[in-house]
Design a protein around this motif. Sequence first.
Motif, PDB file in Angstrom:
ATOM      1  N   CYS A 134       0.418  -1.348  -0.299  1.00 31.01           N
ATOM      2  CA  CYS A 134       0.355   0.073  -0.052  1.00 31.01           C
ATOM      3  C   CYS A 134       0.820   1.194  -0.390  1.00 31.01           C
ATOM      4  CB  CYS A 134      -1.029   0.195   1.247  1.00 31.01           C
ATOM      5  SG  CYS A 134      -1.764   1.685   1.658  1.00 31.01           S
ATOM      6  N   PRO A 135       0.470   2.832  -0.764  1.00 30.99           N
ATOM      7  CA  PRO A 135       1.538   3.554  -0.958  1.00 30.99           C
ATOM      8  C   PRO A 135       1.485   3.948   0.309  1.00 30.99           C
ATOM      9  CG  PRO A 135      -0.375   3.307  -2.105  1.00 30.99           C
ATOM     10  CD  PRO A 135      -0.415   2.367  -2.372  1.00 30.99           C
ATOM     11  N   CYS A 169      -4.292   1.757  -4.361  1.00 38.28           N
ATOM     12  CA  CYS A 169      -4.863   0.594  -3.276  1.00 38.28           C
ATOM     13  C   CYS A 169      -6.320   1.272  -2.310  1.00 38.28           C
ATOM     14  CB  CYS A 169      -3.520   0.179  -2.462  1.00 38.28           C
ATOM     15  SG  CYS A 169      -3.953  -0.463  -1.242  1.00 38.28           S
ATOM     16  N   CYS A 191      -7.146   0.415   0.367  1.00 39.31           N
ATOM     17  CA  CYS A 191      -6.654  -0.034   1.913  1.00 39.31           C
ATOM     18  C   CYS A 191      -7.632   1.069   2.957  1.00 39.31           C
ATOM     19  CB  CYS A 191      -5.554  -1.105   2.433  1.00 39.31           C
ATOM     20  SG  CYS A 191      -4.724   0.725   2.358  1.00 39.31           S
ATOM     21  N   CYS A 214      -5.088   3.745   2.372  1.00 39.12           N
ATOM     22  CA  CYS A 214      -5.342   4.755   1.499  1.00 39.12           C
ATOM     23  C   CYS A 214      -6.806   5.194   1.354  1.00 39.12           C
ATOM     24  CB  CYS A 214      -5.600   3.844   0.697  1.00 39.12           C
ATOM     25  SG  CYS A 214      -4.395   3.685   0.221  1.00 39.12           S
TER      26      CYS A 214
HETATM   27 ZN    ZN Z   1      -3.883   1.487   0.517  1.00 40.90          ZN
END
Ligand code: ZN
Length: 718
Positions: free
Chosen positions: A155-156, A199, A201, A204
Amino acid sequence: MITRRGFVGRAAAVVTAAGVKLPIWEKALPIGEDTARGSAADARSGWPLLLGADYYPDQTPENLWEEDARMIAEAGLTNVRVAEFAWGLLEPSEGKFDFAWLKRSVEILHRHGIAVILGTPSAAPPPWLSSKYAEILLVNKDGVTVQPGGRRFTCPSNQTYRRLSLNIATEMAKTFANAPGVIGWQIDNEYTLQPHARCYCKYCREGFQDWVKAKYRTLDAVNEKWGTVFWSQTYTDWRQIPVPLPSNGDPNPGLVLDYDRYQSHACASSAEEQLAMLRKQCPKHFVTTNQVGAPLDTLNLREMYRNMDFVSSDNYPGFAQVFMPALASPEVMASMIALGHDSMRCVKGGKPFLIMEEQAGKAGQSFFAPQPHPGQLRLWAFQAVAHGAMGVNYFRWDSARFGAEEYWFGMLNHDRSKSIGFDEMVRTVKEIKSLGREGLEASYVAETAVSFDHDSSWALAVQPGNSKLSYMAQLIAWYGSVASANTGTDVIHLDEDLSKYKAVFAPLQYVVSEKQAENIRNYVRNGGTLVAGFRLGVKDESSQIVNAPLPGLLRDVMGVTVKDPVPVYTERIGVKFAPRLAGADAQCALWADLLKPESAAVLATYTGAYEGDAAITMNTFGKGQAVYVGADLDATSLARVLRTVLATSGSSLTIQAPRGVEVTRRRTRDKEWVFALNHTPEDQKVSMPGKFSAVVGNGLSDGALTLRGYDLAVLEKV
Ligand code: ZN
Ligand code: GLA
C-alpha cells in the motif's frame, strides 16, 4: 527556444540563489571514453556515460562476481544497477542489517572500473516484514487483499511500509554515501505496476480523507465540487468519505478523479521521502526512479520526478509482440515505443533521460517474446537515444535460473555463455559512446506536441460515454499519425509553454481547466495551430460537466458548438471531406460530435443518419487556426487529416521517410545530429537534402541514405 547552455546557465543561477544542489549537467565530465571510464572510480568528479547493465550479485554465487565484473568491463559497459530487490539480504530480520556482501560486490565492480547505481529495495519487502505487518498489503479494486509472494504488493499510504522502506534506504545510503564507485540511486522500482495499480485499503482511505481535507478545506466545498447531493452522498464528517470500492452503482465521478490524483500523489510522496533522505545522506550522488517506459496513465510523472535529477524508464518492445500481437507491425511498434520515449523525455521538460532497463534478449516471464531479429537490439537502444536518452542499461546482465523471471533473457544465457545478441549489444554500446557526452545530452528537436492528459484519461475511464472508448487508444492513434511526419513530437500537458510548437494535438481532451483554456487561447491567438479531438472540454477539473454549450471554455477558439454528442454503436456513419481535406470517405467508429459552426469553416460532414452535420471544422482565431475533429475517424483517414493540417502549420522539419522509418534530431548550440532508424525488415532509402557526415552507419551517398532492414544511421549536419 531555450538552448541547453541557456538552460544550464539559468538553472545554475536559480539553484545557486536558492542554495540548492546543482543539476547533474553542471557536474558532467568532459567528453571522452577514457575520462568516462576513469571517472567511475570517483563519484566526486562526476560519472561516466551511463551505458551499462542491470546486475544481480544477490542472485549470483560470490565466486562468479569477479568474472562478471571482468566481462562487464570487457564488454565496454561503464555502470551497473544493483540491489533494487535485495531487501531480504540487506535486512535479514527487522533492524539487523547486512551490507557486507553488497560492499564486496561494489568493491569488485569498482576495481574493474564499473560505476554503480544502487536501488533502494522497497518494491519487494521480505516475508518477515509482510508476516509481521500484514497491514502493509495492497487492497485491490475489488476489495481483495493482494498477497505477498510476488512484488509491489504494498500500500503506498501505509506508514509502517513507508517507515520501514525509508529505514532500509537510509541505512544503505549511510553505508554507501562515500563508497568509491557508487554514483547514484534508483528509488524503489516501477511504482504502480499493473494489474493492481491502485490500493483501496483503510490507510489509503484515511490518507485520501486527509488529502481531500487539505485540498478543499471545508466539507461544503467537497460536497459542492463532487455534487454529492446526487444519490444522497452529502458528507458531514471527513471520515465518512469512502474510496471507490464496488458499491452497487457507479461511483461519484468527482471522487474517482480525486482518488486517482491521491493515489498518484501517495506514490510520489513516498518516493519524495526517500529522495529527501538521499539528498541529505548522499549529496554527491544523482537520484532517479525507473518507470514502465510504455505510456501508462497511472501516475502523474511530473509530480513524481519534480525534485529528482532525471527520468529513468524501462524499454521492452518485445512486450508489444506478446500482449498486442495485432499491433505488432514494425510501424506501429516503433511508434508505440517512441511514444514512451517522448513521454519520458517531456516529464522534465526535455531533459535527457536514462533507459534503466533495455531489452537484452527474449523478453517475458511465464511466456516470452522471441529473440529480437538481428539488428533490433541495436535499433531499439538507438531509438531511445534518438528520442533523447543519455544512456542505456541492458536488462539484465545474466539470465536467472530461478524465480519468476527465469524466462527473461539477459546478455548472458542461463549457462553463462554469451547470448545470441551479446556481440550486437557490445557493438551498440561502443557506437552510442561515439556520440560522446555532447551528443547524448543534446536537446531533442520537436516542432509538434501531443497532449497526454491524466485528468482526461482518469475522468473518461469512469464514464467513457461509449464503453469501447479509451483515452489511451486515442492517444496512441493520434500520436502515431503525428509522429510519423518526423517533425519531432513532444508529449506535453496543455498548461505548459506551447509557443515553441508549430502545431499542438489534443485527442480526447475531455477535461479542460481554466488555465489550460487560457493557455490554448493565447497559443492560437499568437499564430499556433491547435487540433483537438471529439469530447473536447466536456468537463471541468472537478469532473463536473461544464455549464455551457460544448466545447465549453474553448468555444470561441474552436468557433463551433457541439449540436449533439453521439456515441456510435451499430449505426454506420460516414464522413465526407471538403476539397481542402480531399480524400476517400471515412468511417466514423465510436463517437460523432455533431458540430455547428459559428465562425469556423467546415472541412468534413457526416453522411448517413446525420447527413450534412459538420464533422470537422477549422477556425481562424487571432493569427492561428483551431481544428475540431468531431468524428472518431478510421486510422488511415485520421492520419491523413492530421498530417494534412500539420503540413499547413509551417513545420520545417518534414523529411519524407518511408513507412516504418523514423527520423529524429538532437541539437546543441553548435551541432545537430540526425537519427534515421529503419524499423522494417526491408532495405529502405531516405533522401537527405543538406550536407551530412556519418557518425554511425555507412549508407550515406549522393544525398540519400540507404538503410538495410533494422539498420540505422546517425548523421551530423555539416
Ligand atoms: Zn492502501
Ligand atoms: C520491469 C522491472 C524489472 C523486471 C523487468 C522484466 O521493468 O523493473 O524488475 O521485472 O521488468 O520483467
